[in-house]
Design a protein around this motif. Structure first.
Motif, short mmCIF file in Angstrom:
data_model
loop_
_atom_site.label_atom_id
_atom_site.label_comp_id
_atom_site.label_asym_id
_atom_site.label_seq_id
_atom_site.Cartn_x
_atom_site.Cartn_y
_atom_site.Cartn_z
N TYR A 1 138.86 -8.46 59.19
CA TYR A 1 138.54 -9.73 59.15
C TYR A 1 138.74 -10.47 57.75
O TYR A 1 138.80 -9.76 56.95
N THR B 1 139.22 -8.67 64.50
CA THR B 1 140.29 -7.77 65.22
C THR B 1 139.58 -6.46 65.33
O THR B 1 139.45 -5.71 64.13
N GLY C 1 142.46 -4.42 69.04
CA GLY C 1 143.10 -5.74 69.35
C GLY C 1 142.50 -6.94 69.70
O GLY C 1 142.89 -8.15 69.92
N THR C 2 141.29 -6.54 70.33
CA THR C 2 140.27 -7.46 70.76
C THR C 2 140.09 -8.43 69.82
O THR C 2 139.61 -7.90 68.67
N GLN C 3 139.97 -9.77 69.98
CA GLN C 3 139.39 -10.85 68.86
C GLN C 3 137.83 -10.86 69.18
O GLN C 3 137.67 -11.24 70.36
N GLU D 1 139.86 -2.66 65.52
CA GLU D 1 140.89 -1.85 65.12
C GLU D 1 140.66 -0.39 65.98
O GLU D 1 141.55 0.07 66.45
#
Length: 206
Positions: free
Chosen positions: A120, A170, A151-153, A172
């Motif tokens: 972040y 994000t 990869g999820t925000q 990891e």
């Protein structure tokens, strides 16, 4: 005499160049940025900030953990039968911050949740914090069902360090290991309810 004068001038020039790379009074964190070797070992030493917090190394970009982690987030479930119950003295193998690996700690909480490594950019500005370990599912803003994929925000609600709360991040990686809060003294700084370490980052006290 000419040779002595030249060497002295070179030394002064080098000192000024190093000072220019070290940050300014307006940006104290710029001088505490830690670097890692190719094997992932932090190469910078921890030092207390002016407020007595601890500097985070390779996973923190020179940010500072609050010395008191505070209570666990709302909604997190205590672990049933954790490997290391509350009150247990352990040795940490985590290297989240310089001085953490090998430190003796006391377990102050054990919880059943999903923990995430995140990258972040602090809301206070500066370089991204890469692969910060850990934030738990309950410290994310309106998350989907766990575990979230890499990869999820997400938006962070954790307040481990200045500039973390409200930051976009994000995912990891994730783990469903038991997560722990710990008390420890690290490089002379007392850390209370430090959040978080997981089962694989702990071993029985030596």
């Amino acid at each position: 005499m000419k040779r002595t004068t030249t060497l002295t001038g070179l030394a002064l020039t080098a000192a000024l160049a190093l000072t220019a790379c070290g940050g300014t009074a307006e940006d104290p964190d710029a001088s505490t940025s830690a670097s890692a070797t190719s094997t992932g070992t932090a190469s910078a030493a921890a030092s207390p900030s002016s407020t007595g917090s601890a500097s985070e190394g390779m996973n923190g970009g020179g940010m500072h953990h609050h010395p008191d982690g505070g209570p666990p987030p709302a909604g997190i479930e205590p672990a049933a039968g954790p490997a290391y119950p509350v009150g247990t003295t352990v040795t940490l193998t985590a290297d989240h911050m310089p001085g953490m690996q090998g430190a003796e700690a006391t377990i102050t909480g054990a919880f059943d949740t999903t923990a995430y490594s995140v990258t972040y950019t602090p809301t206070t500005g500066g370089e991204p914090v890469v692969d910060h370990r850990w934030v738990v599912h309950e410290e994310l803003q309106d998350p989907a069902e766990p575990p979230l994929e890499s990869g999820t925000q997400v938006v962070l609600e954790a307040e481990h360090m200045a500039g973390m709360q409200g930051a976009e991040a994000t995912i990891e990686s994730s783990t469903d290991e038991t997560v722990y809060m710990v008390d420890l003294t690290m490089d002379g700084i007392q850390m209370t309810n430090h959040q978080w370490v997981v089962d694989s980052e702990i071993q029985p006290a030596r």
